[in-house]
Design a protein around this motif. Structure first.
Motif, PDB file in Angstrom:
ATOM      1  N   LEU A   1       0.831  -1.205   0.000  1.00  0.00           N
ATOM      2  CA  LEU A   1       0.000   0.000   0.000  1.00  0.00           C
ATOM      3  C   LEU A   1       0.867   1.256   0.000  1.00  0.00           C
ATOM      4  O   LEU A   1       0.563   2.230  -0.700  1.00  0.00           O
ATOM      5  N   ALA A   2       1.959   1.219   0.738  1.00  0.00           N
ATOM      6  CA  ALA A   2       2.845   2.387   0.804  1.00  0.00           C
ATOM      7  C   ALA A   2       3.446   2.701  -0.562  1.00  0.00           C
ATOM      8  O   ALA A   2       3.516   3.862  -0.963  1.00  0.00           O
ATOM      9  N   TRP A   3       3.867   1.678  -1.293  1.00  0.00           N
ATOM     10  CA  TRP A   3       4.566   1.921  -2.553  1.00  0.00           C
ATOM     11  C   TRP A   3       3.631   2.094  -3.739  1.00  0.00           C
ATOM     12  O   TRP A   3       3.997   2.748  -4.720  1.00  0.00           O
ATOM     13  N   TYR A   4       2.441   1.491  -3.694  1.00  0.00           N
ATOM     14  CA  TYR A   4       1.586   1.518  -4.876  1.00  0.00           C
ATOM     15  C   TYR A   4       0.215   2.152  -4.659  1.00  0.00           C
ATOM     16  O   TYR A   4      -0.455   2.499  -5.620  1.00  0.00           O
ATOM     17  N   GLY A   5      -0.226   2.292  -3.428  1.00  0.00           N
ATOM     18  CA  GLY A   5      -1.551   2.849  -3.152  1.00  0.00           C
ATOM     19  C   GLY A   5      -1.718   4.269  -3.656  1.00  0.00           C
ATOM     20  O   GLY A   5      -2.803   4.663  -4.089  1.00  0.00           O
ATOM     21  N   HIS A   6      -0.645   5.036  -3.641  1.00  0.00           N
ATOM     22  CA  HIS A   6      -0.728   6.424  -4.109  1.00  0.00           C
ATOM     23  C   HIS A   6      -1.036   6.510  -5.602  1.00  0.00           C
ATOM     24  O   HIS A   6      -1.537   7.527  -6.082  1.00  0.00           O
ATOM     25  N   LEU A   7      -0.753   5.447  -6.351  1.00  0.00           N
ATOM     26  CA  LEU A   7      -1.054   5.459  -7.783  1.00  0.00           C
ATOM     27  C   LEU A   7      -2.555   5.521  -8.028  1.00  0.00           C
ATOM     28  O   LEU A   7      -3.009   6.053  -9.039  1.00  0.00           O
ATOM     29  N   LYS A   8      -3.325   4.991  -7.073  1.00  0.00           N
ATOM     30  CA  LYS A   8      -4.775   5.002  -7.210  1.00  0.00           C
ATOM     31  C   LYS A   8      -5.390   6.242  -6.561  1.00  0.00           C
ATOM     32  O   LYS A   8      -6.335   6.809  -7.098  1.00  0.00           O
ATOM     33  N   HIS A   9      -4.853   6.659  -5.409  1.00  0.00           N
ATOM     34  CA  HIS A   9      -5.515   7.696  -4.622  1.00  0.00           C
ATOM     35  C   HIS A   9      -4.871   9.073  -4.689  1.00  0.00           C
ATOM     36  O   HIS A   9      -5.554  10.059  -4.448  1.00  0.00           O
ATOM     37  N   ALA A  10      -3.603   9.155  -4.967  1.00  0.00           N
ATOM     38  CA  ALA A  10      -2.928  10.453  -4.913  1.00  0.00           C
ATOM     39  C   ALA A  10      -2.286  10.835  -6.243  1.00  0.00           C
ATOM     40  O   ALA A  10      -1.351  11.621  -6.260  1.00  0.00           O
ATOM     41  N   HIS A  11      -2.804  10.311  -7.327  1.00  0.00           N
ATOM     42  CA  HIS A  11      -2.179  10.590  -8.625  1.00  0.00           C
ATOM     43  C   HIS A  11      -2.328  12.049  -9.048  1.00  0.00           C
ATOM     44  O   HIS A  11      -1.595  12.510  -9.914  1.00  0.00           O
TER      45      HIS A  11
ATOM     46  N   TYR B   1       5.910  14.702  -4.074  1.00  0.00           N
ATOM     47  CA  TYR B   1       6.464  14.716  -2.724  1.00  0.00           C
ATOM     48  C   TYR B   1       5.389  14.462  -1.669  1.00  0.00           C
ATOM     49  O   TYR B   1       5.695  13.940  -0.598  1.00  0.00           O
ATOM     50  N   VAL B   2       4.139  14.768  -1.939  1.00  0.00           N
ATOM     51  CA  VAL B   2       3.052  14.433  -1.006  1.00  0.00           C
ATOM     52  C   VAL B   2       2.899  12.912  -0.953  1.00  0.00           C
ATOM     53  O   VAL B   2       2.789  12.322   0.122  1.00  0.00           O
ATOM     54  N   ALA B   3       2.907  12.276  -2.126  1.00  0.00           N
ATOM     55  CA  ALA B   3       2.820  10.815  -2.182  1.00  0.00           C
ATOM     56  C   ALA B   3       4.034  10.179  -1.513  1.00  0.00           C
ATOM     57  O   ALA B   3       3.910   9.174  -0.804  1.00  0.00           O
ATOM     58  N   ALA B   4       5.220  10.763  -1.709  1.00  0.00           N
ATOM     59  CA  ALA B   4       6.438  10.218  -1.097  1.00  0.00           C
ATOM     60  C   ALA B   4       6.368  10.296   0.424  1.00  0.00           C
ATOM     61  O   ALA B   4       6.696   9.326   1.111  1.00  0.00           O
ATOM     62  N   ILE B   5       5.944  11.416   0.949  1.00  0.00           N
ATOM     63  CA  ILE B   5       5.853  11.565   2.407  1.00  0.00           C
ATOM     64  C   ILE B   5       4.822  10.599   2.978  1.00  0.00           C
ATOM     65  O   ILE B   5       5.072   9.939   3.994  1.00  0.00           O
ATOM     66  N   ALA B   6       3.671  10.484   2.330  1.00  0.00           N
ATOM     67  CA  ALA B   6       2.652   9.537   2.798  1.00  0.00           C
ATOM     68  C   ALA B   6       3.179   8.105   2.743  1.00  0.00           C
ATOM     69  O   ALA B   6       2.999   7.328   3.695  1.00  0.00           O
ATOM     70  N   SER B   7       3.847   7.753   1.648  1.00  0.00           N
ATOM     71  CA  SER B   7       4.389   6.399   1.504  1.00  0.00           C
ATOM     72  C   SER B   7       5.457   6.114   2.548  1.00  0.00           C
ATOM     73  O   SER B   7       5.484   5.038   3.143  1.00  0.00           O
TER      74      SER B   7
ATOM     75  N   ALA C   1       5.443   3.213   5.326  1.00  0.00           N
ATOM     76  CA  ALA C   1       6.535   2.241   5.271  1.00  0.00           C
ATOM     77  C   ALA C   1       7.368   2.234   6.547  1.00  0.00           C
ATOM     78  O   ALA C   1       7.920   1.191   6.920  1.00  0.00           O
ATOM     79  N   PHE C   2       7.468   3.358   7.222  1.00  0.00           N
ATOM     80  CA  PHE C   2       8.260   3.446   8.450  1.00  0.00           C
ATOM     81  C   PHE C   2       7.853   2.381   9.458  1.00  0.00           C
ATOM     82  O   PHE C   2       8.703   1.715  10.050  1.00  0.00           O
ATOM     83  N   PHE C   3       6.562   2.183   9.618  1.00  0.00           N
ATOM     84  CA  PHE C   3       6.088   1.223  10.614  1.00  0.00           C
ATOM     85  C   PHE C   3       6.404  -0.219  10.220  1.00  0.00           C
ATOM     86  O   PHE C   3       6.704  -1.041  11.074  1.00  0.00           O
TER      87      PHE C   3
END
Length: 96
Positions: A3-13, A18-24, A28-30
């Motif tokens: 979800l961290a690496w690919y979820g932004h392709l669906k929701h944050a395109h 950099y918004v997608a990177a920070i969210a990812s 991923a940190f956890f």
């Protein structure tokens, strides 16, 4: 991690990269906080190649259903063939 690496392709395109990177990275940190100790513990039982093969199999076992059901990608016979190759990798990595 999927979800961290690919979820932004669906929701944050429509957002800046950099918004997608920070969210990812936040998501991923956890996972990294769990994976690093798990690898250290696992390395007491498994070899490094065995740990890597297990990680890849687990990742793809999560990724394929994620890509099909969450991201709406079609299932192809190539996915089955790739899975069979992974089974071969597991066999050769873990055999005595």
């Amino acid at each position: 991690m999927t979800l961290a690496w690919y979820g932004h392709l669906k929701h944050a395109h429509t957002r800046a990269w950099y918004v997608a990177a920070i969210a990812s990275w936040t998501i991923a940190f956890f996972e990294y906080m769990m994976q690093v100790p798990a690898n250290r513990i696992g390395y007491t039982v498994f070899s490094l190649p065995q740990l890597k093969i297990m990680q890849e199999v687990i990742t793809l076992s999560v990724f394929v259903p994620f890509s099909i059901w969450y991201m709406g990608q079609p299932l192809k016979m190539d996915h089955l063939y790739a899975g069979l190759c992974l089974l071969g990798a597991v066999y050769f990595t873990f055999r005595g």
